[in-house]
Design an enzyme around this catalytic site. Sequence first.
Site, mmCIF file in Angstrom:
data_model
loop_
_atom_site.group_PDB
_atom_site.id
_atom_site.type_symbol
_atom_site.label_atom_id
_atom_site.label_comp_id
_atom_site.label_asym_id
_atom_site.label_seq_id
_atom_site.Cartn_x
_atom_site.Cartn_y
_atom_site.Cartn_z
ATOM 1 C CG ASP A 91 -0.623 -0.043 2.584
ATOM 2 O OD1 ASP A 91 0.717 -0.421 2.500
ATOM 3 O OD2 ASP A 91 -0.332 0.889 3.465
ATOM 4 C CD GLU A 186 4.448 0.545 6.986
ATOM 5 O OE1 GLU A 186 5.266 0.540 7.729
ATOM 6 O OE2 GLU A 186 3.579 1.440 6.325
HETATM 7 ZN ZN ZN Z 1 6.877 1.778 4.463
#
Ligand code: ZN
Length: 368
Positions: A91, A186
Amino acid sequence: MSAIEFNQLWKEKLLNRFLTYVKIYSTSDAESETTPSTERQWDIARYIVEELRTIGLENVSIDDNGYIMGYVPSNLENDDKPTIGFISHYDTSPDFSGENVKPQIWENYDGSDLVLNQATGFTLSPSKFESLKRHIGQTLITTDGNTLLGADDKAGCAEIVTAAEYLIAHPEIKHGRVAIGFTPDEEIGRGAHKFDVAKFGAEFAYTMDGSEVGELEYENFNAAGAVVKIHGLSVHPGYAYGKMVNAVLLAAEFAQSLPANETPATTKGFDGFYHLMDLNADISEAKLQYIIRDHDADKFEARKKFMEEKVAEFNQKHGAGTAEVEIKEQYRNMKQQFEGKMYIIDIAAEAMKEAGIEPKIKAIRGGN
Ligand SMILES: [Zn+2]
């Protein structure tokens, strides 16, 4: 094939893979409750899974939450080596647009200002970003100034997939089993929380996510969040004499009572801090949101206690029940996990040196 042509081939593979990844829109979204937090992350996840299968990894899987795993099998005759893992996230940060990324390649950077966008005049300048000077002579990849590039952490994804491809193409390099894993979300603090550690099956793993070449980090903050609520008393200003308790003013007073030289803007290295992130106040109630950070476990405990003492002091001065605090633990310094296992760091440092890179071991002023 000469060694130089050979390097060029793999360099191109890595570059093309990176450019392909960054063009796939995969921004995460902290407002969403699902995993992955955005539907669009499935696009890059499925793409990577296909690639891993094509390259010839074993047991390639993707679970319902978008966590990808795959393995480069051991090629040792007597395999008594532990499985080592490599992890990154696909992401990109929701802080800025990640849609319609148009990467630009700047070969042999000469240290001057980079005009990323002729139309908007958006410029990347070493006068603002001094670190650019360290990259003179190198190839830089940027956006056109309208989006993030998403190198965080598609650079990590591209590195790992290409390294796996390289190992499979070069059986003369002897190695144990290598596990690779890619996670969603994340950037919104949910990269690790649904990671199936047992299924991954690695004795230890490295996250390929940082900024500079050679960075090797195994220490991060101990972290807590603190919410301080202050209760005031709203009275018509015309009749307020001796009665009104203005929570806005009290909030300002409380904020001032914490040490001014212990904020993110006044600390570095191993200094911890109190960070006032948000303040919402009207006359009847104020809410101050803090984060508390320290690498040192004892100092971290002392900071949490200090916060509680400040609230107690405040109540003594302004009357019991004026202020209350709720402190919640967020994460711990991972250094504690390395007791007796420093070989994990030593191996990484050794590998860097063999590749001609000087390891820079430092503590992360962050965590996850
Ligand atoms: Zn990162």
